[in-house]
Design a protein around this motif. Structure first.
Motif, short mmCIF file in Angstrom:
data_model
loop_
_atom_site.label_atom_id
_atom_site.label_comp_id
_atom_site.label_asym_id
_atom_site.label_seq_id
_atom_site.Cartn_x
_atom_site.Cartn_y
_atom_site.Cartn_z
N ILE A 217 0.83 -1.21 0.00
CA ILE A 217 0.00 0.00 0.00
C ILE A 217 0.86 1.26 0.00
O ILE A 217 0.51 2.28 -0.60
N GLU A 218 2.02 1.19 0.64
CA GLU A 218 2.92 2.35 0.69
C GLU A 218 3.38 2.78 -0.70
O GLU A 218 3.71 3.94 -0.92
N MET B 115 0.39 5.06 -1.75
CA MET B 115 -0.30 5.84 -0.71
C MET B 115 -0.50 7.31 -1.08
O MET B 115 -1.55 7.88 -0.83
N ARG C 223 -7.50 9.00 -1.28
CA ARG C 223 -6.76 8.35 -0.18
C ARG C 223 -7.08 6.85 -0.10
O ARG C 223 -8.22 6.48 0.17
N SER D 110 -6.11 1.11 3.40
CA SER D 110 -5.11 0.05 3.50
C SER D 110 -5.75 -1.33 3.69
O SER D 110 -5.22 -2.33 3.19
N CYS E 276 -9.96 3.70 -2.85
CA CYS E 276 -9.58 4.97 -2.24
C CYS E 276 -10.79 5.89 -2.12
O CYS E 276 -11.77 5.74 -2.84
#
Length: 109
Positions: free
Chosen positions: A36-37, A40, A51, A54, A65
């Motif tokens: 996910i990073e 992100m 956004r 996660s 998101c």
């Protein structure tokens, strides 16, 4: 990240949401990050940040998101940037629209 990583075309749903934001957009495709990073801070919907959740992320294949608020009605592509190096853009567009319910509330007031 593989140096030759290519973001294939991806699909997303829904195709519109209110300018107030908060629309959950599901993006499905390939090479959408290993973690996910990786994505992100790299998702925009019609130029507006989206956004990622996660807990709903599926490595490489699905992102869900929530859109931020848009300052106006507008239409544009969904963009996903993986590790700030590899960017994919949707072929279809998303539209931010003013909710008819909200508009009616202002007229009644």
């Amino acid at each position: 990240v593989t140096p030759n990583l290519e973001l294939y075309s991806f699909q997303f749903e829904p195709k519109s949401g209110p300018t107030l934001g908060g629309t959950n957009v599901t993006i499905a495709g390939q090479n959408l990050g290993k973690m996910i990073e990786d994505v992100m801070e790299g998702i925009t919907v019609a130029g507006v940040p989206c956004r990622p959740h996660s807990t709903l992320y599926v490595a490489a294949s699905r992102i869900v998101c929530a859109t931020d608020a848009s300052s106006r009605s507008q239409t544009g592509h969904v963009t996903v940037s993986v590790d700030s190096n590899h960017v994919g853009t949707s072929s279809e567009t998303f539209s931010f629209v003013v909710s008819a319910f909200i508009f009616q509330c202002f007229l009644v007031s």
